[in-house]
Enzyme design. Structure first.
Site, PDB file in Angstrom:
ATOM      1  N   HIS A   1       0.838  -1.198   0.025  1.00  0.00           N
ATOM      2  CA  HIS A   1      -0.042   0.076   0.099  1.00  0.00           C
ATOM      3  C   HIS A   1       0.776   1.336  -0.001  1.00  0.00           C
ATOM      4  CE1 HIS A   1      -3.341   2.693   0.619  1.00  0.00           C
ATOM      5  NE2 HIS A   1      -2.790   3.287   1.733  1.00  0.00           N
ATOM      6  N   SER A   2       0.656   2.027  -0.689  1.00  0.00           N
ATOM      7  CA  SER A   2       1.138   3.403  -1.034  1.00  0.00           C
ATOM      8  C   SER A   2       2.812   3.376  -1.147  1.00  0.00           C
ATOM      9  CB  SER A   2       0.937   4.307   0.376  1.00  0.00           C
ATOM     10  OG  SER A   2       1.237   5.648  -0.085  1.00  0.00           O
ATOM     11  N   MET A   3       3.681   3.889  -0.441  1.00  0.00           N
ATOM     12  CA  MET A   3       5.186   3.424  -0.510  1.00  0.00           C
ATOM     13  C   MET A   3       5.309   1.785  -0.920  1.00  0.00           C
ATOM     14  SD  MET A   3       8.465   4.041   1.691  1.00  0.00           S
ATOM     15  CE  MET A   3       8.219   2.661   2.730  1.00  0.00           C
TER      16      MET A   3
ATOM     17  N   SER B   1      -1.402  -1.054  -4.311  1.00  0.00           N
ATOM     18  CA  SER B   1      -2.568  -0.216  -3.928  1.00  0.00           C
ATOM     19  C   SER B   1      -2.054   1.471  -3.485  1.00  0.00           C
ATOM     20  CB  SER B   1      -2.878  -0.626  -2.475  1.00  0.00           C
ATOM     21  OG  SER B   1      -3.759   0.122  -1.876  1.00  0.00           O
TER      22      SER B   1
END
Length: 252
Positions: free
Chosen positions: A92-94, A119
């Site tokens: 997720h994200s990073m 994500s």
């Protein structure tokens, strides 16, 4: 909860003969505990592990890693030390960038994942430039608050700010300095998860992940903002399982 000797992975659930192993890669400033709530929604025959980056929770006193490539190298080495099992990566994200880089290294080692889920983050060739890791504490905290309204109260406490901000800054440096000289395609399918109201990633950016997989990615859209998965772990997990079944032909 069992533990592994390798500090880079936190075991949230581990069975004798799992159908698959789901490994989650946290966002900037995040920790392995972020994914503990997934246990209530994940089938019991799937192991759940999460990466634990240095500088947080039980690794609080360890030096931060400010290079995303190094983060991925450590995670991939930790995964290669595990007994073989069908592997699903979710970032997720990073963590999406870490998942992609980890998958590249695993494929090179002949231990490629079965499926990769990214994500709320664009692929490397569509990531906008940013240098928040060089800016003031106030600027960095303002960006964190903007992305995660639910966690805003944490940053009102000066002592908590002092504890958690160094890890966030190091992670921002890792993702903001992530750069690839050339794009590399994964053999594994990549599917993309995106919140409808995410101000960080556009649908166009999400669709660009198709250039990094030999398969056409699906874009799973969810209600909410950048941290949509906090409020709806069950729909997220159901989406992961449906996509794995779509490619494998067998439900997990």
């Amino acid at each position: 909860m069992s533990a592994l000797p390798n500090p880079w992975l936190r075991v949230l659930r581990q069975g004798e003969q799992p159908r698959a192993r789901l490994v989650c890669l946290p966002h900037a400033g995040g920790s392995a505990s972020f994914f503990r709530s997934w246990l209530a929604h994940l089938p019991g025959n799937i192991d759940l592990l999460a990466a634990q980056y240095p500088g947080r929770e039980e690794r609080f006193n360890e030096p931060h890693v400010t290079c995303l490539m190094r983060l991925a190298e450590h995670v991939s080495q930790a995964l290669q030390a595990l007994p073989p099992a069908p592997l699903l990566l979710f970032g997720h994200s990073m963590g999406a960038a870490v998942a992609y880089e980890t998958a590249l290294r695993l494929e090179l080692a002949g231990r490629g994942p079965m499926h990769v889920f990214v994500s709320a983050h664009p692929p490397p060739h569509r990531q906008p430039s940013s240098d928040l890791h060089r800016q003031s504490d106030a600027a960095l905290i303002a960006d964190i608050r903007r992305q995660d309204h639910g966690g805003a109260s944490l940053w009102d406490d000066p002592q908590l700010r002092a504890l958690f901000l160094p890890a966030v800054r190091s992670d921002y440096q890792a993702i903001e300095t992530w750069h690839r000289e050339s794009l590399q395609t994964l053999n594994a399918p990549i599917d993309v998860l995106l919140a409808r109201d995410d101000q960080e990633v556009s649908l166009s950016q999400a669709t660009a992940w198709r250039q990094l997989s030999r398969h056409v990615p699906d874009i799973g859209l969810f209600d909410g903002h950048h941290f949509y998965l906090k409020q709806q772990p069950r729909p997220v997990i159901e989406y992961l399982l449906q996509r794995v079944a779509h490619y494998s032909g067998t439900p997990l």
